[in-house]
Design an enzyme around this catalytic site. Structure first.
Site, short mmCIF file in Angstrom:
data_model
loop_
_atom_site.label_atom_id
_atom_site.label_comp_id
_atom_site.label_asym_id
_atom_site.label_seq_id
_atom_site.Cartn_x
_atom_site.Cartn_y
_atom_site.Cartn_z
N CYS A 135 0.89 -1.19 0.00
CA CYS A 135 0.00 0.00 0.00
C CYS A 135 0.92 1.22 0.00
CB CYS A 135 -0.90 -0.01 1.23
SG CYS A 135 -1.69 -1.60 1.56
N ALA A 137 1.39 4.39 -1.60
CA ALA A 137 1.23 5.85 -1.65
C ALA A 137 1.17 6.43 -0.23
CB ALA A 137 -0.05 6.20 -2.40
N PRO A 138 1.67 7.65 -0.03
CA PRO A 138 2.19 8.58 -1.04
C PRO A 138 3.63 8.32 -1.48
CG PRO A 138 2.21 9.61 1.12
CD PRO A 138 1.57 8.26 1.30
N GLY A 140 6.52 7.73 0.71
CA GLY A 140 7.61 8.03 1.65
C GLY A 140 8.38 6.79 2.08
N LYS A 141 7.66 5.71 2.34
CA LYS A 141 8.35 4.49 2.80
C LYS A 141 9.09 3.81 1.65
CE LYS A 141 5.54 3.70 6.93
NZ LYS A 141 4.66 4.87 6.81
N GLU A 158 -0.42 0.46 -5.38
CA GLU A 158 -1.41 1.38 -4.80
C GLU A 158 -2.72 1.24 -5.56
OE1 GLU A 158 -3.60 3.51 -2.71
OE2 GLU A 158 -1.53 3.33 -2.01
N ASP A 189 -5.66 -4.38 -6.56
CA ASP A 189 -6.28 -4.53 -5.25
C ASP A 189 -5.31 -5.38 -4.42
OD1 ASP A 189 -7.73 -5.37 -3.01
OD2 ASP A 189 -9.62 -5.42 -4.11
N ASP A 207 1.92 -1.26 4.90
CA ASP A 207 1.60 -0.02 5.61
C ASP A 207 0.12 0.23 5.36
OD1 ASP A 207 2.23 2.30 7.15
OD2 ASP A 207 2.26 3.48 5.30
N CYS A 261 -0.72 4.09 11.27
CA CYS A 261 -0.47 5.34 12.00
C CYS A 261 -1.67 5.67 12.89
CB CYS A 261 -0.13 6.49 11.06
SG CYS A 261 -1.24 6.64 9.67
#
Length: 336
Positions: A135, A137-138, A140-141, A158, A189, A207, A261
């Site tokens: 998963c 986006a966006p 960073g990871k 994504e 998916d 994530d 998060c």
């Protein structure tokens, strides 16, 4: 002026969400929720880490960060901390200006919640390994993973088309053209990817979509926020399906890291416990050494799990919420 600006921020807090969090998290976290609550509702106190882009020369930038009182994250504290990765923290809510996306120009740094590097580091990525960011986006990871090592393949997936555009732009902003050859971007998916690519990856990062506590608190539409809270109970079902798909895509002996998060136990510990109880080829990997070595920079809340960490915002360490769990696949798929 300060009081006026803080008053403006306070007005933006969504009461529906805050009341819901008060009910849930005062039970789940106990007394620490009071501090966490104060910090989550005060964006002026939030901190931002600076992850340097190793594909750009930044001697002057590092000098500037040192002058501003920033220090290196994890320096010498983790045995598998990648030498290539450089992330700087400030003990204050200082925020570097964001860089604009410019076609053909790589950005020098990525601003992020420092706790979001923990899932990346827990994967222990090595050169040549095939890795899936389920998963992504966006992005960073994905960018952080490429600061750690050079994978054989980095598959960034994504499902949401708008977020997919954001992901592509992030990769274009940080990764030089030659290295983009090892990156594959897909719009599948995530729940079906395991069946499409069984036992393909050495490492998988999930994530997961979650009830993002920081952003939910500032929902501008209280009706939408109420609807979101109602739908919140369905998130663990999706998270579990994504995890099971990720396990299918992982080769025997491979490592999987799950992260969110949110502080929510239902989306964190309960999801991992359900996988461990229902899948006979998955074992937990102890993460307590990370908590011990990183306690100088992060505050951890007890999770009741050796394989799960929960970073909670604290005074002077306003990082998180971030939940991280680490699992290993022993052999091919058993019964669910």
């Amino acid at each position: 002026l300060k009081a006026k600006s803080e008053g403006k921020l306070a007005k933006q807090i969504c009461r529906v969400v805050l009341d819901h969090f008060d009910t849930q998290y005062s039970k789940e976290l106990g007394d620490p929720w009071n501090t966490v609550r104060d910090l989550l509702t005060s964006p002026s106190l939030w901190q931002y880490a600076v992850l340097l882009n190793r594909f750009v020369y930044h001697f002057e930038l590092e000098k500037d960060l040192h002058l501003k009182g920033y220090h290196r994250l994890f320096q010498g504290s983790l045995p598998y901390y990648p030498k290539l990765m450089k992330c700087y923290l400030s003990g204050t809510p200082d925020r570097m200006p964001s860089e604009r996306h410019q076609v053909g120009n790589l950005k020098k740094y990525y601003l992020l919640n420092a706790a979001s590097l923990l899932p990346v580091l827990a994967l222990e990525l090595k050169d040549g390994e095939n890795v899936l960011d389920l998963c992504a986006a966006p992005g960073g990871k994905s960018v952080a993973l490429l600061q750690c090592a050079q994978p054989g393949v980095l598959h960034c997936n994504e499902y949401d088309s708008l977020r997919l555009r954001w992901l592509r732009q992030t990769l274009e902003s940080f990764i030089p053209q030659p290295l983009r050859n090892v990156i594959k971007v897909s719009e599948l998916d995530g729940r079906e990817l395991g069946d499409a690519q069984p036992e393909t990856f050495d490492k998988v990062l999930v994530d997961a979509p979650c009830s993002n506590d920081r952003s939910w608190l500032f929902s501008s539409d209280s009706q939408k926020a109420a609807c979101r809270i109602h739908q919140r109970r369905n998130l663990p079902v999706l998270q579990l399906e994504l995890l099971r798909s990720a396990i299918k895509s992982l080769r025997p002996g491979g490592l999987l890291v799950y992260s969110t998060c949110t502080l929510s136990k239902a989306e964190n510990q309960d999801v991992i416990n359900e996988v461990l109880n229902s899948c006979n080829n998955i074992v937990p990997i102890d993460l307590r050494a990370i908590a011990k070595n990183c306690s100088q920079d992060f505050t951890f809340s007890p999770t009741g799990q050796e394989c799960g960490l929960l970073v909670i915002p604290d005074k002077g360490k306003v990082w998180g919420p971030m939940y991280v769990a680490k699992l290993k696949k022993l052999h091919s798929m058993g019964k669910w």
